[in-house]
Design an enzyme around this catalytic site. Structure first.
Site, PDB file in Angstrom:
ATOM      1  N   GLY A 228       0.770  -1.244   0.000  1.00  0.00           N
ATOM      2  CA  GLY A 228       0.000   0.000   0.000  1.00  0.00           C
ATOM      3  C   GLY A 228       0.796   1.286   0.000  1.00  0.00           C
ATOM      4  O   GLY A 228       0.201   2.368   0.020  1.00  0.00           O
ATOM      5  N   HIS A 293      -0.191  -5.250 -11.671  1.00  0.00           N
ATOM      6  CA  HIS A 293       0.289  -4.847 -13.004  1.00  0.00           C
ATOM      7  C   HIS A 293       1.807  -4.714 -13.081  1.00  0.00           C
ATOM      8  O   HIS A 293       2.363  -4.611 -14.169  1.00  0.00           O
ATOM      9  CB  HIS A 293      -0.410  -3.556 -13.468  1.00  0.00           C
TER      10      HIS A 293
END
Length: 386
Positions: A228, A293
């Site tokens: 995060g 990704h």
């Protein structure tokens, strides 16, 4: 000439908020780009390469910041305020005007346009610096690198177009970036990257899917923000839904988490490498944004398996917050980012089928995909233990 008149009339009829209206803007850009490409010759394509170079030069000279907001600026004033050679300023301004970045009102007077006004902002200056000065060498090395690996899909984060461009074999793109002077520009660019994207909390039903039925008690965990970073998404959740029960935890490497002085009260920050076992078991939400990704498919399958092993059947939810690239009609924004991830070392922007593939292989099942309703924002993929 009738076509020219009609185009000018169409431009004049656009609502003032068109640049900020994401849906309308993207649809108009697609049609306008299609029209432009139908008129272009090969030399026009080559010319576009130098447009970004000229914008970068103008930013470094301080031209956009120097120009007046709502009136014309003279060459003389720009020379005086940027302390630059007059002949250089004249050439740069003519070039900017030639591709529409500024409006030329006389031989020596120029006015800002919508696009050039954005380059007065520090985060857009940072975007140009990061993309042109750090990213471009890696992008330019991509065709040669793909040829070198016999036109196969890149899968190695430490063997990429960027390791070739920067002559740093065995390094990740993040290690390469940290070795340069461009890290501050990157951080500013990333902080503003989603500025026009729709907030996932606006279209994902947080209270229904997470709040209802959530466990309480000192050990209950509401959210684990895996990889995060600074925890922006966790902070947003806490602000928007302060009554959610359970602890909020941001996980990342120690050099990525915010410094102690910048940490938000009520949020826990945990050193964690997501290539290892997930230490928090049975959380309500395991949230990943812009994590998948970065990595090739095999890596993502193993990462998802580690999270699945920590999830409580019938209770825990995995939320992947990323783009879903349509197999037909994908936006230029998404596909450009896909090429970017390819150059960086094995990452990719995924189609729905590729997202479902790693979720299924990790022993999870997709519950629902929540779409933002535009072509540039990320979708929310919710999954649970199968």
């Amino acid at each position: 000439m009738d076509h020219v008149v009609r185009l000018k009339e169409l431009k004049a009829s656009l609502p003032p908020d068109t640049p900020e209206n994401v849906g309308v803007r993207e649809e108009l850009l697609v049609e306008a780009r299609d029209l432009l490409l139908s008129l272009e010759q090969p030399d026009n394509v080559v010319e576009r390469v130098l447009e970004t170079v000229t914008i970068s030069l103008a930013i470094k000279m301080g031209i956009f910041r120097t120009m007046k907001e709502d009136s014309s600026s003279s060459i003389g004033k720009l020379v005086e305020q940027t302390k630059s050679d007059r002949f250089l300023v004249e050439r740069v301004m003519r070039t900017l005007a030639s591709f529409g970045a500024v409006k030329q009102e006389s031989a020596t007077d120029f006015r800002l346009k919508t696009v050039s006004k954005t380059f007065r902002l520090s985060y857009n200056e940072a975007a140009i610096e990061h993309c042109l000065e750090f990213m471009t060498p890696g992008w330019l090395a991509l065709p040669g690198y793909i040829k070198e690996i016999n036109y196969q899909t890149p899968t190695k984060e430490k063997d990429s177009a960027f390791t070739r461009a920067y002559n740093m074999p065995g390094a990740t793109v993040w290690e390469i970036l940290s070795s340069t002077s461009h890290l501050p520009a990157f951080n500013m660019f990333v902080a503003s990257f989603n500025r026009s994207h729709k907030d996932w909390l606006e279209f994902y039903p947080v209270e229904k899917r997470l709040g209802e039925g959530a466990e309480s008690g000192s050990d209950a965990v509401m959210m684990v923000d895996v990889g995060g970073g600074l925890g922006h998404q966790t902070v947003n959740l806490k602000k928007r839904f302060p009554k959610l029960r359970g602890r909020l935890v941001v996980q990342d490497l120690p050099n990525v988490l915010p410094a102690s002085k910048d940490r938000v009260p009520g949020i826990e920050y945990m050193d964690h490498d997501f290539t290892t076992e997930q230490p928090i078991k049975g959380a309500r939400l395991y949230y990943l944004r812009y994590v998948m990704h970065d990595w090739p498919q095999d890596f993502v399958i193993e990462l998802t398996k580690r999270i699945a092993a920590a999830m409580k059947p019938g209770y825990s939810r995995l939320v992947v917050h990323e783009w879903i690239v349509p197999e037909m009609g994908a936006s230029k924004f998404m596909t450009a980012q896909d090429m970017n991830m390819m150059a960086m070392g094995g990452g990719m922007e995924r189609t729905e089928a590729l997202h479902r593939d790693y979720i299924d292989k990790a022993g999870l099942r997709v519950v629902k995909i929540y779409s933002p309703g535009d072509k540039i924002s990320e979708s929310v993929i919710e999954a649970e233990v199968a």
